[in-house]
Write a protein that holds these residues in place. Structure first.
Motif, PDB file in Angstrom:
ATOM      1  N   THR A   9     -11.674  12.892  13.802  1.00  0.00           N
ATOM      2  CA  THR A   9     -10.231  12.390  14.017  1.00  0.00           C
ATOM      3  C   THR A   9     -10.379  11.069  13.061  1.00  0.00           C
ATOM      4  O   THR A   9      -9.182  11.034  12.478  1.00  0.00           O
ATOM      5  N   ILE A  10     -11.059  10.478  13.067  1.00  0.00           N
ATOM      6  CA  ILE A  10     -10.984   9.084  12.311  1.00  0.00           C
ATOM      7  C   ILE A  10     -11.309   9.440  10.908  1.00  0.00           C
ATOM      8  O   ILE A  10     -10.485   8.940   9.916  1.00  0.00           O
ATOM      9  N   PHE A  11     -12.008  10.482  10.374  1.00  0.00           N
ATOM     10  CA  PHE A  11     -11.979  10.851   9.232  1.00  0.00           C
ATOM     11  C   PHE A  11     -10.846  11.548   8.527  1.00  0.00           C
ATOM     12  O   PHE A  11     -10.401  11.422   7.544  1.00  0.00           O
ATOM     13  N   LEU A  12     -10.030  12.225   9.611  1.00  0.00           N
ATOM     14  CA  LEU A  12      -8.734  12.716   9.276  1.00  0.00           C
ATOM     15  C   LEU A  12      -7.583  11.722   9.129  1.00  0.00           C
ATOM     16  O   LEU A  12      -6.952  11.897   7.914  1.00  0.00           O
ATOM     17  N   LEU A  13      -7.703  10.623   9.711  1.00  0.00           N
ATOM     18  CA  LEU A  13      -6.824   9.467   9.402  1.00  0.00           C
ATOM     19  C   LEU A  13      -7.371   8.741   7.861  1.00  0.00           C
ATOM     20  O   LEU A  13      -6.365   8.613   7.225  1.00  0.00           O
ATOM     21  N   LEU A  14      -8.642   8.596   7.837  1.00  0.00           N
ATOM     22  CA  LEU A  14      -8.869   8.084   6.769  1.00  0.00           C
ATOM     23  C   LEU A  14      -8.580   8.961   5.563  1.00  0.00           C
ATOM     24  O   LEU A  14      -8.340   8.311   4.488  1.00  0.00           O
ATOM     25  N   ARG A  15      -8.728  10.214   5.395  1.00  0.00           N
ATOM     26  CA  ARG A  15      -8.409  10.873   4.455  1.00  0.00           C
ATOM     27  C   ARG A  15      -7.002  10.844   4.265  1.00  0.00           C
ATOM     28  O   ARG A  15      -6.691  10.940   2.759  1.00  0.00           O
ATOM     29  N   ARG A  16      -6.168  10.840   5.147  1.00  0.00           N
ATOM     30  CA  ARG A  16      -4.527  10.645   4.750  1.00  0.00           C
ATOM     31  C   ARG A  16      -4.288   9.386   4.173  1.00  0.00           C
ATOM     32  O   ARG A  16      -3.205   9.298   3.263  1.00  0.00           O
ATOM     33  N   VAL A  17      -5.010   8.219   4.096  1.00  0.00           N
ATOM     34  CA  VAL A  17      -4.693   7.039   3.621  1.00  0.00           C
ATOM     35  C   VAL A  17      -5.699   6.634   2.479  1.00  0.00           C
ATOM     36  O   VAL A  17      -5.703   5.310   2.318  1.00  0.00           O
ATOM     37  N   ARG A  18      -6.503   7.253   2.192  1.00  0.00           N
ATOM     38  CA  ARG A  18      -7.614   7.119   1.324  1.00  0.00           C
ATOM     39  C   ARG A  18      -7.178   6.546  -0.073  1.00  0.00           C
ATOM     40  O   ARG A  18      -7.987   5.660  -0.528  1.00  0.00           O
ATOM     41  N   GLY A  19      -5.909   6.977  -0.470  1.00  0.00           N
ATOM     42  CA  GLY A  19      -5.673   6.426  -1.740  1.00  0.00           C
ATOM     43  C   GLY A  19      -5.086   5.073  -1.644  1.00  0.00           C
ATOM     44  O   GLY A  19      -5.435   4.287  -2.694  1.00  0.00           O
ATOM     45  N   THR A  20      -4.257   4.846  -0.616  1.00  0.00           N
ATOM     46  CA  THR A  20      -3.804   3.439  -0.621  1.00  0.00           C
ATOM     47  C   THR A  20      -4.916   2.475  -0.082  1.00  0.00           C
ATOM     48  O   THR A  20      -4.923   1.303  -0.393  1.00  0.00           O
ATOM     49  N   TYR A  89       0.649 -11.673  -4.708  1.00  0.00           N
ATOM     50  CA  TYR A  89       1.557 -10.574  -4.945  1.00  0.00           C
ATOM     51  C   TYR A  89       1.039  -9.006  -4.843  1.00  0.00           C
ATOM     52  O   TYR A  89       1.868  -7.986  -4.305  1.00  0.00           O
ATOM     53  N   LEU A  90      -0.059  -9.189  -5.509  1.00  0.00           N
ATOM     54  CA  LEU A  90      -0.846  -7.792  -5.536  1.00  0.00           C
ATOM     55  C   LEU A  90      -1.186  -7.302  -4.080  1.00  0.00           C
ATOM     56  O   LEU A  90      -0.805  -6.184  -3.769  1.00  0.00           O
ATOM     57  N   SER A  91      -1.698  -8.273  -3.504  1.00  0.00           N
ATOM     58  CA  SER A  91      -2.159  -7.893  -2.005  1.00  0.00           C
ATOM     59  C   SER A  91      -0.672  -7.382  -0.951  1.00  0.00           C
ATOM     60  O   SER A  91      -0.932  -6.732  -0.331  1.00  0.00           O
ATOM     61  N   VAL A  92       0.461  -8.316  -1.454  1.00  0.00           N
ATOM     62  CA  VAL A  92       1.505  -8.025  -0.302  1.00  0.00           C
ATOM     63  C   VAL A  92       2.045  -6.630  -0.606  1.00  0.00           C
ATOM     64  O   VAL A  92       2.278  -6.067  -0.006  1.00  0.00           O
ATOM     65  N   ILE A  93       2.226  -6.245  -2.019  1.00  0.00           N
ATOM     66  CA  ILE A  93       2.410  -4.991  -2.513  1.00  0.00           C
ATOM     67  C   ILE A  93       1.407  -3.863  -1.916  1.00  0.00           C
ATOM     68  O   ILE A  93       1.950  -2.876  -1.339  1.00  0.00           O
ATOM     69  N   GLY A  94       0.242  -4.309  -2.021  1.00  0.00           N
ATOM     70  CA  GLY A  94      -0.933  -3.182  -1.438  1.00  0.00           C
ATOM     71  C   GLY A  94      -0.679  -2.862   0.175  1.00  0.00           C
ATOM     72  O   GLY A  94      -0.727  -1.829   0.647  1.00  0.00           O
ATOM     73  N   TRP A  95      -0.543  -4.024   0.792  1.00  0.00           N
ATOM     74  CA  TRP A  95      -0.374  -4.042   2.424  1.00  0.00           C
ATOM     75  C   TRP A  95       0.968  -3.463   2.633  1.00  0.00           C
ATOM     76  O   TRP A  95       0.879  -2.706   3.540  1.00  0.00           O
ATOM     77  N   ALA A  96       2.023  -3.549   2.003  1.00  0.00           N
ATOM     78  CA  ALA A  96       3.344  -2.983   2.059  1.00  0.00           C
ATOM     79  C   ALA A  96       3.133  -1.314   2.021  1.00  0.00           C
ATOM     80  O   ALA A  96       3.559  -0.627   2.750  1.00  0.00           O
ATOM     81  N   VAL A  97       2.525  -1.022   0.857  1.00  0.00           N
ATOM     82  CA  VAL A  97       2.247   0.310   0.608  1.00  0.00           C
ATOM     83  C   VAL A  97       1.399   0.778   1.801  1.00  0.00           C
ATOM     84  O   VAL A  97       1.516   1.842   2.384  1.00  0.00           O
ATOM     85  N   PHE A  98       0.330   0.215   2.197  1.00  0.00           N
ATOM     86  CA  PHE A  98      -0.762   0.828   3.185  1.00  0.00           C
ATOM     87  C   PHE A  98       0.134   0.764   4.558  1.00  0.00           C
ATOM     88  O   PHE A  98      -0.366   1.977   5.280  1.00  0.00           O
ATOM     89  N   ILE A  99       0.694  -0.070   4.954  1.00  0.00           N
ATOM     90  CA  ILE A  99       1.587  -0.151   6.280  1.00  0.00           C
ATOM     91  C   ILE A  99       2.368   1.089   6.263  1.00  0.00           C
ATOM     92  O   ILE A  99       2.435   1.496   7.414  1.00  0.00           O
ATOM     93  N   GLY A 100       3.136   1.162   5.088  1.00  0.00           N
ATOM     94  CA  GLY A 100       4.206   2.234   5.365  1.00  0.00           C
ATOM     95  C   GLY A 100       3.519   3.604   5.274  1.00  0.00           C
ATOM     96  O   GLY A 100       4.226   4.378   5.989  1.00  0.00           O
ATOM     97  N   LYS A 101       2.346   3.864   4.618  1.00  0.00           N
ATOM     98  CA  LYS A 101       1.606   5.096   4.605  1.00  0.00           C
ATOM     99  C   LYS A 101       1.194   5.387   6.130  1.00  0.00           C
ATOM    100  O   LYS A 101       1.224   6.304   6.741  1.00  0.00           O
ATOM    101  N   LEU A 102       0.647   4.247   6.797  1.00  0.00           N
ATOM    102  CA  LEU A 102       0.402   4.373   8.075  1.00  0.00           C
ATOM    103  C   LEU A 102       1.471   4.728   9.088  1.00  0.00           C
ATOM    104  O   LEU A 102       1.350   5.667  10.044  1.00  0.00           O
ATOM    105  N   LEU A 103       2.629   4.055   8.898  1.00  0.00           N
ATOM    106  CA  LEU A 103       3.688   4.449   9.646  1.00  0.00           C
ATOM    107  C   LEU A 103       4.255   5.976   9.451  1.00  0.00           C
ATOM    108  O   LEU A 103       4.507   6.752  10.141  1.00  0.00           O
ATOM    109  N   GLN A 104       3.842   6.551   8.218  1.00  0.00           N
ATOM    110  CA  GLN A 104       4.421   7.742   7.919  1.00  0.00           C
ATOM    111  C   GLN A 104       3.367   8.824   8.554  1.00  0.00           C
ATOM    112  O   GLN A 104       3.898   9.861   9.217  1.00  0.00           O
ATOM    113  N   ILE A 105       2.365   8.617   8.494  1.00  0.00           N
ATOM    114  CA  ILE A 105       1.216   9.485   9.069  1.00  0.00           C
ATOM    115  C   ILE A 105       1.283   9.273  10.660  1.00  0.00           C
ATOM    116  O   ILE A 105       0.465  10.575  11.104  1.00  0.00           O
TER     117      ILE A 105
END
Length: 572
Positions: A9-20, A89-105
């Motif tokens: 189950t953890i691997f399933l979650l990590l596979r969905r967010v591996r790109g971000t 600014y790079l980290s803010v953009i990265g976290w925004a994309v990562f959190i958005g991906k988490l909310l999506q999945i």
């Protein structure tokens, strides 16, 4: 579910967010690398300084967590501050994309199902008390789960319909019930529900799909052959199929009700005793008038009515069937009138004015109530039996007040509880059906206990279930059954319970054993009474001081706890 399956189950979650996640890791790696390369302020000798890898990693770590301790180990140069701005600014953009991906999945159905399954598996594995697996949480499953919960048993539920299972969370149960929306016919999910758990005591298959019930029974037979299986069947063919591979108990509510009706016709006292002893906890059983002998009318001729027609005909009474189609098979005692039975015309043709009783057995509650209401208007003394298909219509059936109401879910629930909670009860009821003492026993018990469904339980005189009595029988083999059923608070008062049956190895069962019967180790007792009497008897069987007082009247000092319990003799 094993530990490796939960990790998936953890691997399933990590596979969905591996790109971000990889992008976020690269951002911080680049930030650390840049800080080590960007020149810092000159030292005291004027030489250009560079931040060490450890200091760069430390700075990026607390900056990433928004703590912001300051610039270390020295004040930054303009180049370092510029690079820090880029990193921020790079980290803010990265976290925004990562959190958005988490909310999506987080709304992904597969992931949610995997999480629920993992949580369900952990809850089942943590069970330390005996439990039953109930497959199907419809009307019958709801009744059985509630009754088992009231009796102190744990329950694990598998239900294919998520809407049905949502009702489980709204019920006020004493203990939590692990539940999962799943197909119980899947053997893997049955194992997940604890089929091979050492605390599992049985499985009840109550789905409305005969194929699913047969699959569950077969899976249990192969994976856990020692467990009792109770499976619902909706016809003789399905019941025979399940019995062919050794299913312990196959319950067809229509055949069972037909048996009850036949019993009520030729042994009404035995029927009333059966209803009272198998009543659901907290319910009050009302004594009905016995079905009369004479001409009977059956509305509808489906699988339910066919069994009833055979039962009534076997009692030597004529039967008239009202249906739109003629019966496929008929006998000399079964006649047919064409119609739907909801109007007076077909009822009059069937002879309702002279009939002894009517059975409204269609699959429509409205038709059943309408036809029976009309029949009662034409013959006020008619004995009425009405089939109730939907539990939501209970207020209508209670208001109509038929002589007997056939509710398939309740028929199955009564039978299942009698088998699961007290295995000795079913054999006792079979033997009692031919006994002539049912009426006197029913009157005596209800006079003492009332008509509320009693507590029925069984016990074996063993070191596990009755240690004090088991030890006492090693010293004294002259203990009588009647001496045991006294109140440990005041031995002059008898407990509100009675022994219905005693089983002894190598001997036939003794029904209503006498009070002077000598007890032996290994005896099994079937008792009926109130919960207070059961708890007091349990203390007597488990506490040597209580047993000593009950048998001899002598009080021993015992422990502090026993002294406190003994004060009941003075206070009540």
């Amino acid at each position: 579910m094993k530990a490796g399956q939960e990790i998936s189950t953890i691997f399933l979650l990590l596979r969905r967010v591996r790109g971000t996640l990889i992008a976020l890791v690269l951002i911080y790696a680049l930030s650390v690398l840049g800080l080590t390369l960007v020149p810092g302020p000159p030292d005291a000798n004027g030489a250009v300084t560079h931040m060490s890898f450890f200091h760069a990693f430390y700075f990026v770590s607390y900056t990433a967590t928004t703590i912001g301790f300051g610039e270390i180990p020295n004040a930054f140069s303009e180049q370092q501050r510029l690079w820090t701005l880029v990193c921020i600014y790079l980290s803010v953009i990265g976290w925004a994309v990562f959190i958005g991906k988490l909310l999506q999945i987080s709304a992904d159905a597969n992931l949610q199902r995997a999480i629920r399954t993992s949580r369900f598996a952990r809850a089942v594995r943590k069970l330390r008390e005996p439990f039953y697996i109930v497959c199907g949480y419809g009307e019958t499953g709801r009744l059985i789960c509630h009754a088992l919960d009231q009796l102190g048993y744990r329950v694990v539920v598998l239900e294919l319909n998520g809407e049905h299972l949502a009702e489980l969370e709204l019920q006020n149960h004493i203990a939590d019930m692990p539940a999962l929306v799943a197909d119980a016919a899947n053997p893997t999910l049955l194992k997940l529900a604890g089929l091979q758990h050492r605390q599992c005591r049985g499985i009840v298959s109550l789905t409305d799909d005969d194929y699913a019930n047969r699959s569950i029974a077969l899976s249990t037979r192969l994976l856990a052959p020692e467990l009792p299986v109770l499976a619902r069947a909706s016809g003789r063919a399905a019941a025979a199929d399940m019995a062919s591979f050794g299913t312990h108990h196959v319950i067809d509510p229509y055949l069972k009700f037909g048996h009850y009706l036949g019993l009520a016709m030729h042994a009404p006292a035995a029927y009333q005793l059966l209803l009272w002893l198998t009543g659901l906890p907290g319910t009050t059983v009302e004594r009905h008038r016995s079905p009369p002998h004479g001409h009977w009318i059956l509305l509808g001729f489906g699988s339910f009515s066919q069994g009833l027609a055979a039962t009534i005909a076997s009692e030597g009474m004529p039967v008239t069937v009202i249906d739109l189609q003629p019966p496929a098979a008929s006998s000399a005692q079964v006649s047919w009138v064409q119609g739907d039975g909801t109007g007076a015309e077909a009822l009059l043709k069937a002879g309702v004015a002279q009939a002894a009783g009517i059975v409204a057995a269609t699959s429509s509650d409205v038709d059943n109530l309408s036809a029976t209401f009309t029949a009662r208007e034409l013959n006020p003394g008619l004995f009425t039996i009405v089939r109730q298909n939907n539990m939501g219509n209970r207020p209508l059936f209670e208001r109509f007040d038929a002589d007997l109401t056939m509710v398939p879910s309740e028929v199955i629930a009564h039978e299942c509880l009698a088998i699961l909670t007290t295995p000795m009860l079913a054999p006792f009821l079979r033997l009692a059906q031919t006994a002539d003492w049912c009426e006197s026993l029913l009157q005596r018990l209800t006079a003492q206990l009332g008509w509320e469904a009693p507590e029925v339980w069984s016990l074996r005189i063993s070191a596990q279930q009755a240690p004090a009595l088991h030890h006492r029988l090693n010293l004294d083999d002259g203990l009588r059954l009647g001496d045991l059923l006294k109140d440990h608070a005041d031995r002059s008062q008898a407990l509100l319970c009675e022994v219905l049956q005693l089983d002894r190895e190598g001997q036939p069962s003794r029904l209503l054993p006498p009070a002077d019967l000598l007890l032996r180790q290994g005896d099994q007792l079937l008792l009926v009474g109130r919960r207070r009497a059961r708890s007091r008897l349990d203390l007597t069987l488990n506490n040597a001081h209580a047993l000593e007082y009950v048998l001899t009247g002598r009080e021993s000092s015992g422990s502090w706890l026993w002294q406190r319990l003994s004060q009941d003799k003075k206070t009540g």
